[in-house]
Write a protein that holds these residues in place. Sequence first.
Motif, PDB file in Angstrom:
ATOM      1  N   VAL A  21       0.555  -1.059   0.123  1.00 50.71           N
ATOM      2  CA  VAL A  21      -0.180  -0.211  -0.016  1.00 50.71           C
ATOM      3  C   VAL A  21       0.942   1.281  -0.097  1.00 50.71           C
ATOM      4  O   VAL A  21       0.323   2.459  -0.081  1.00 50.71           O
ATOM      5  N   SER A  22       2.145   0.940   0.079  1.00 51.21           N
ATOM      6  CA  SER A  22       3.044   2.062   0.199  1.00 51.21           C
ATOM      7  C   SER A  22       2.958   3.067  -1.171  1.00 51.21           C
ATOM      8  O   SER A  22       2.993   4.272  -1.234  1.00 51.21           O
ATOM      9  N   ALA A  26       2.139   6.961  -1.360  1.00 43.73           N
ATOM     10  CA  ALA A  26       3.207   7.923  -1.769  1.00 43.73           C
ATOM     11  C   ALA A  26       2.808   8.623  -3.221  1.00 43.73           C
ATOM     12  O   ALA A  26       3.032   9.803  -3.408  1.00 43.73           O
ATOM     13  N   LYS A  27       1.979   7.846  -4.049  1.00 42.66           N
ATOM     14  CA  LYS A  27       1.552   8.698  -5.274  1.00 42.66           C
ATOM     15  C   LYS A  27       0.598   9.803  -4.959  1.00 42.66           C
ATOM     16  O   LYS A  27       0.786  10.801  -5.596  1.00 42.66           O
ATOM     17  N   SER A  28      -0.178   9.734  -3.926  1.00 42.99           N
ATOM     18  CA  SER A  28      -1.050  10.873  -3.789  1.00 42.99           C
ATOM     19  C   SER A  28      -0.271  12.009  -3.217  1.00 42.99           C
ATOM     20  O   SER A  28      -0.888  13.182  -3.424  1.00 42.99           O
ATOM     21  N   LEU A  29       0.745  11.784  -2.608  1.00 36.36           N
ATOM     22  CA  LEU A  29       1.668  12.826  -1.941  1.00 36.36           C
ATOM     23  C   LEU A  29       2.388  13.299  -3.362  1.00 36.36           C
ATOM     24  O   LEU A  29       2.552  14.783  -3.475  1.00 36.36           O
ATOM     25  N   ARG A 212      -0.864  20.320   1.245  1.00 35.40           N
ATOM     26  CA  ARG A 212      -2.130  20.490   0.673  1.00 35.40           C
ATOM     27  C   ARG A 212      -2.951  19.235   0.660  1.00 35.40           C
ATOM     28  O   ARG A 212      -2.406  18.108   0.756  1.00 35.40           O
ATOM     29  N   ASP A 213      -4.372  19.261   0.564  1.00 31.35           N
ATOM     30  CA  ASP A 213      -5.035  18.040   0.613  1.00 31.35           C
ATOM     31  C   ASP A 213      -4.654  17.170  -0.634  1.00 31.35           C
ATOM     32  O   ASP A 213      -4.343  17.481  -1.715  1.00 31.35           O
ATOM     33  N   VAL A 214      -4.832  15.919  -0.431  1.00 32.68           N
ATOM     34  CA  VAL A 214      -4.534  14.861  -1.652  1.00 32.68           C
ATOM     35  C   VAL A 214      -5.957  14.196  -1.849  1.00 32.68           C
ATOM     36  O   VAL A 214      -6.952  14.354  -1.199  1.00 32.68           O
ATOM     37  N   THR A 215      -5.754  13.308  -2.916  1.00 34.30           N
ATOM     38  CA  THR A 215      -7.135  12.538  -3.405  1.00 34.30           C
ATOM     39  C   THR A 215      -6.802  11.014  -2.972  1.00 34.30           C
ATOM     40  O   THR A 215      -5.899  10.461  -3.527  1.00 34.30           O
ATOM     41  N   LEU A 216      -7.625  10.525  -2.010  1.00 27.12           N
ATOM     42  CA  LEU A 216      -7.506   8.978  -2.054  1.00 27.12           C
ATOM     43  C   LEU A 216      -8.946   8.551  -1.838  1.00 27.12           C
ATOM     44  O   LEU A 216      -9.894   8.849  -1.406  1.00 27.12           O
ATOM     45  N   LEU A 267      -4.033  -4.539  -6.246  1.00 26.30           N
ATOM     46  CA  LEU A 267      -5.008  -4.392  -5.300  1.00 26.30           C
ATOM     47  C   LEU A 267      -5.222  -2.905  -4.573  1.00 26.30           C
ATOM     48  O   LEU A 267      -6.412  -2.180  -4.585  1.00 26.30           O
ATOM     49  N   ALA A 268      -4.215  -2.642  -3.826  1.00 26.65           N
ATOM     50  CA  ALA A 268      -4.317  -1.084  -3.139  1.00 26.65           C
ATOM     51  C   ALA A 268      -4.709  -0.085  -4.318  1.00 26.65           C
ATOM     52  O   ALA A 268      -5.429   0.868  -3.983  1.00 26.65           O
ATOM     53  N   SER A 269      -3.910   0.021  -5.414  1.00 19.17           N
ATOM     54  CA  SER A 269      -3.928   0.881  -6.453  1.00 19.17           C
ATOM     55  C   SER A 269      -5.575   0.853  -6.796  1.00 19.17           C
ATOM     56  O   SER A 269      -6.046   2.112  -7.124  1.00 19.17           O
ATOM     57  N   TRP A 270      -6.030  -0.243  -7.060  1.00 20.38           N
ATOM     58  CA  TRP A 270      -7.451  -0.232  -7.455  1.00 20.38           C
ATOM     59  C   TRP A 270      -8.334   0.151  -6.335  1.00 20.38           C
ATOM     60  O   TRP A 270      -9.194   1.200  -6.676  1.00 20.38           O
ATOM     61  N   LEU A 271      -8.325   0.017  -4.914  1.00 20.40           N
ATOM     62  CA  LEU A 271      -9.252   0.458  -4.021  1.00 20.40           C
ATOM     63  C   LEU A 271      -8.868   1.849  -3.628  1.00 20.40           C
ATOM     64  O   LEU A 271      -9.969   2.673  -3.422  1.00 20.40           O
ATOM     65  N   ILE A 272      -7.649   2.383  -3.802  1.00 20.67           N
ATOM     66  CA  ILE A 272      -7.409   3.493  -3.166  1.00 20.67           C
ATOM     67  C   ILE A 272      -7.344   4.691  -4.311  1.00 20.67           C
ATOM     68  O   ILE A 272      -7.769   5.948  -4.205  1.00 20.67           O
ATOM     69  N   LEU A 273      -6.770   4.179  -5.507  1.00 20.52           N
ATOM     70  CA  LEU A 273      -6.686   5.177  -6.691  1.00 20.52           C
ATOM     71  C   LEU A 273      -7.551   4.948  -7.837  1.00 20.52           C
ATOM     72  O   LEU A 273      -7.449   5.725  -8.931  1.00 20.52           O
TER      73      LEU A 273
END
Length: 321
Positions: A21-22, A26-29, A212-216, A267-273
């Motif tokens: 899930v890192s 990290a990508k959102s940041l 700043r705010d991020v998108t998750l 899987l995490a990229s699917w659920l989070i991004l």
Amino acid sequence: MKSGTATGLWFAILSAAAFGVSGPFAKSLLEVGWSPGAAVGIRIGGAAVVLLIPLLISLRGRWGVLRRNALTLVIYGATAIALCQFLYFNAVQRMSVGVSLLLEYLAPVLIVGWLWIRSRKAPSRLTTSGSIVAMLGLLLVLDLIGDQRLDPIGVLYGLGAAVCLAVFFIMSAKADDDLPPLIMAGGGMVVGALTILLFGLIGVMPFTFEFRDVTLAGWETTWVIPVLGLVLISTVLSYVTGIFAARGLGSKVASFVGLTEVMFAVLASWLILGELPSAIQLLGGALIVGGVVLVRVDELRREPEATEALDQPNAVEPLPR
């Protein structure tokens, strides 16, 4: 399956999931302007702070253990933690994430080769087959078909990250039994944080933060959420459980189970991004699991043989893994 082995396997899967899930965190940041150095620095530095108090508590009456293993902790923190992250993020800057991950996850193959050289005994057909199947699965999960460019310097960075990842598994498995995983992880994080700080001060890894705010998962939220995820889940939890896993399974098997990190990352990229995995990636995940099973079956098959050999008169103790 022995209870210790089963526990080690669960720790390995948990560690791989936590590492996986890192990427989304990290990508959102990175998408709001953080530099790779800032993401790595906050990840390792934050983990060092979180583990510092438990580390000091665990060291009560064990300072002698720390002194005996000081060199191990320095090498572990600087190489397996800081340098691995540094080399990987530099590879990502020059190449796609997929190619960089593929190069880093050559680590299990490097470990098989290292054990071959050390013991002067070729790996069995089962281990070799498992290695090939797992690497093929990794290729499918990364889905490298498309416009890919290879930068020679980036390739060197990726291969360097693979060596550092192999060091992580080998040192975790070979650590002194008197050195608790919490002390090894905490001490390593402190050394890693100081190493990253040094990289930042000399300009090798610049730090750029954007608060700043991020998108998750389609929702806008504070930057604190992915930072906490990186520190607590992807670093503290992943490294501590990874050390337990390597001690329970050995460096070779733990490193192959670690390949499932790529599945968890997808899987995490699917659920989070919202990045939906393709059918070929799901097939690749199945092949990775199949390769891990083959390597573990080979380990289980060899354990009774080693036990029988030790029971024989004048038996010679086998080489350590």
